[in-house]
Scaffold this motif. Sequence first.
Motif, PDB file in Angstrom:
ATOM      1  N   ARG A 194      -2.490  -2.748  37.822  1.00  0.00           N
ATOM      2  CA  ARG A 194      -1.291  -2.078  37.378  1.00  0.00           C
ATOM      3  C   ARG A 194      -1.594  -1.249  36.190  1.00  0.00           C
ATOM      4  O   ARG A 194      -1.243  -0.101  35.967  1.00  0.00           O
ATOM      5  CB  ARG A 194      -0.078  -3.123  37.091  1.00  0.00           C
ATOM      6  N   ALA A 195      -2.286  -1.946  35.241  1.00  0.00           N
ATOM      7  CA  ALA A 195      -2.778  -1.562  34.095  1.00  0.00           C
ATOM      8  C   ALA A 195      -3.591  -0.251  34.283  1.00  0.00           C
ATOM      9  O   ALA A 195      -3.416   0.983  33.577  1.00  0.00           O
ATOM     10  CB  ALA A 195      -3.462  -2.387  33.217  1.00  0.00           C
ATOM     11  N   GLU A 196      -4.537  -0.129  35.400  1.00  0.00           N
ATOM     12  CA  GLU A 196      -5.479   1.028  35.716  1.00  0.00           C
ATOM     13  C   GLU A 196      -4.580   2.093  36.059  1.00  0.00           C
ATOM     14  O   GLU A 196      -4.863   3.232  35.827  1.00  0.00           O
ATOM     15  CB  GLU A 196      -6.454   0.426  36.616  1.00  0.00           C
ATOM     16  N   GLY A 198      -5.730 -16.145  40.192  1.00  0.00           N
ATOM     17  CA  GLY A 198      -6.595 -14.992  40.339  1.00  0.00           C
ATOM     18  C   GLY A 198      -6.113 -13.860  40.652  1.00  0.00           C
ATOM     19  O   GLY A 198      -6.389 -12.630  40.177  1.00  0.00           O
ATOM     20  N   LEU A 199      -5.080 -13.944  41.667  1.00  0.00           N
ATOM     21  CA  LEU A 199      -4.322 -12.781  42.250  1.00  0.00           C
ATOM     22  C   LEU A 199      -3.455 -11.988  41.090  1.00  0.00           C
ATOM     23  O   LEU A 199      -3.565 -10.822  40.895  1.00  0.00           O
ATOM     24  CB  LEU A 199      -3.941 -13.238  43.340  1.00  0.00           C
ATOM     25  N   ARG A 200      -2.860 -13.020  40.493  1.00  0.00           N
ATOM     26  CA  ARG A 200      -1.874 -12.323  39.375  1.00  0.00           C
ATOM     27  C   ARG A 200      -2.764 -11.712  38.321  1.00  0.00           C
ATOM     28  O   ARG A 200      -2.086 -10.723  37.789  1.00  0.00           O
ATOM     29  CB  ARG A 200      -1.458 -13.640  38.832  1.00  0.00           C
ATOM     30  N   GLU A 201      -3.601 -12.058  38.005  1.00  0.00           N
ATOM     31  CA  GLU A 201      -4.585 -11.516  36.909  1.00  0.00           C
ATOM     32  C   GLU A 201      -5.241 -10.116  37.273  1.00  0.00           C
ATOM     33  O   GLU A 201      -5.340  -9.069  36.834  1.00  0.00           O
ATOM     34  CB  GLU A 201      -5.925 -12.215  36.761  1.00  0.00           C
ATOM     35  N   PRO A 254     -10.041  -6.005  48.211  1.00  0.00           N
ATOM     36  CA  PRO A 254     -10.039  -5.784  46.665  1.00  0.00           C
ATOM     37  C   PRO A 254      -9.463  -4.135  46.425  1.00  0.00           C
ATOM     38  O   PRO A 254      -9.996  -3.364  47.196  1.00  0.00           O
ATOM     39  CB  PRO A 254     -11.435  -5.776  46.646  1.00  0.00           C
ATOM     40  N   GLY A 255      -8.808  -4.180  45.322  1.00  0.00           N
ATOM     41  CA  GLY A 255      -8.182  -2.690  45.084  1.00  0.00           C
ATOM     42  C   GLY A 255      -7.088  -2.540  45.621  1.00  0.00           C
ATOM     43  O   GLY A 255      -6.255  -1.234  45.236  1.00  0.00           O
ATOM     44  N   ASP A 256      -6.411  -3.228  46.636  1.00  0.00           N
ATOM     45  CA  ASP A 256      -5.180  -2.843  47.403  1.00  0.00           C
ATOM     46  C   ASP A 256      -4.142  -3.527  46.562  1.00  0.00           C
ATOM     47  O   ASP A 256      -3.639  -4.897  47.087  1.00  0.00           O
ATOM     48  CB  ASP A 256      -5.593  -3.451  48.714  1.00  0.00           C
ATOM     49  N   LEU A 257      -3.561  -2.667  45.920  1.00  0.00           N
ATOM     50  CA  LEU A 257      -2.384  -3.412  44.965  1.00  0.00           C
ATOM     51  C   LEU A 257      -1.244  -3.859  45.563  1.00  0.00           C
ATOM     52  O   LEU A 257      -0.806  -4.934  45.631  1.00  0.00           O
ATOM     53  CB  LEU A 257      -2.047  -2.517  43.962  1.00  0.00           C
ATOM     54  N   ALA A 258      -0.807  -3.210  46.594  1.00  0.00           N
ATOM     55  CA  ALA A 258       0.348  -3.651  47.475  1.00  0.00           C
ATOM     56  C   ALA A 258      -0.183  -4.869  48.417  1.00  0.00           C
ATOM     57  O   ALA A 258       0.438  -5.779  48.363  1.00  0.00           O
ATOM     58  CB  ALA A 258       0.818  -2.308  48.497  1.00  0.00           C
ATOM     59  N   ARG A 316       0.451 -10.655  49.167  1.00  0.00           N
ATOM     60  CA  ARG A 316      -0.032 -11.903  49.360  1.00  0.00           C
ATOM     61  C   ARG A 316       0.359 -13.050  48.173  1.00  0.00           C
ATOM     62  O   ARG A 316       0.495 -14.288  48.310  1.00  0.00           O
ATOM     63  CB  ARG A 316      -1.608 -12.027  49.350  1.00  0.00           C
ATOM     64  N   LEU A 317       0.492 -12.488  46.865  1.00  0.00           N
ATOM     65  CA  LEU A 317       0.848 -13.133  45.798  1.00  0.00           C
ATOM     66  C   LEU A 317       2.162 -13.600  46.009  1.00  0.00           C
ATOM     67  O   LEU A 317       2.698 -14.898  45.611  1.00  0.00           O
ATOM     68  CB  LEU A 317       0.645 -12.430  44.404  1.00  0.00           C
TER      69      LEU A 317
END
Length: 364
Positions: free
Chosen positions: A280-282, A271-274, A236-240, A245-246
Amino acid sequence: MQSATRDEASLEAFLSALEHVGADGVRPDLKELVGRATALFDESNAKAQCQALMERLSADPSDRLALESLVVIGLAQPEVAASLRIPVVQEGRRLAVLLERAKDPERAQAVLELLLARTPTDRAIERELSGVMRRNGNLARLVERHLARADECVREGRREDAVRWLREVLMLDPQRRDVARMIRDLNYADVERRGAWRKGLKAAAVSVLCLGAVSGVVLREVDIDARFERIPQAQPGDLAGMQARLNALDELVAQSPLWMGLFRASRERAGLREQVEKLRAEVAERETKEAQARALAATLAESQYSLARIAAENYHFREMRQHLEAALSYAPRDWSERAQVQRELAALEARGIAAPTAAKGERP
């Protein structure tokens, strides 16, 4: 005798609880009331209470408290309700309408959920529950409800029903491209399955080839499942990590349209895309705030540096040093004038020029 007295006291307390409204306007939980009624009422006192409540409703059909009490006891004692010909489901639906009109949509929703739990195949209750949730802003919960129904249909092999539930989601939220993709995947898999079935009928005489095909399908499923399990999990929180995974899931689904785990993977992708979009917005918001803070700090530093130059032109070197030190305290690390200011401060220190002492609580 004491036991009978205690039972009567418990029953009286429960009957009081049925119509009790707290100081904050909150009523007792309906599901809890039905459970207590199941334990407390026997056929005799349930019948007596139902008859009394029906008399009240005959005098005033809009009496919500009496109607709610009748529905609770009817759900707790369905045999008694049936013997008195009380249409509990119909009365419960009427109660939900009255509650929503009385600006109590949450209790109306709770009534319909109880009815649906007793009659899960009743599409009319399902539609009314969806309507209540939609009208009162519970779209996210309603979407999750429809997605759960679709997931259940896929597990049971009812692909057409799953597609119907997913289309309900799209009606609520037309922007859900992931749901549209799930529908397309399910329809494509269904067409492929029907095509494979027709081909299988034509090739029924070749039993050895059929057995080989079945073995191949099983092996293919095992291989795809193994590939799915090998995709690294994202923290959780790991954007990369989440994006990786997506991407891997997108590739796996694109390569495996007939995979039995397709729906599960599609839900995870959604769920991952959301989550990726939210992160990214944050990140963008945080970077914007940091850029604004750096710009403000640079502006303050430039202002102090300008004041230092004015002080130097007037030979006020102590004030010049004060402004130079303030400029460094404000300046961001990458400020272009930092090195020059440090050189000028060093020159002032070499000449033994100290900054003036500021008054208590004062900042230059």
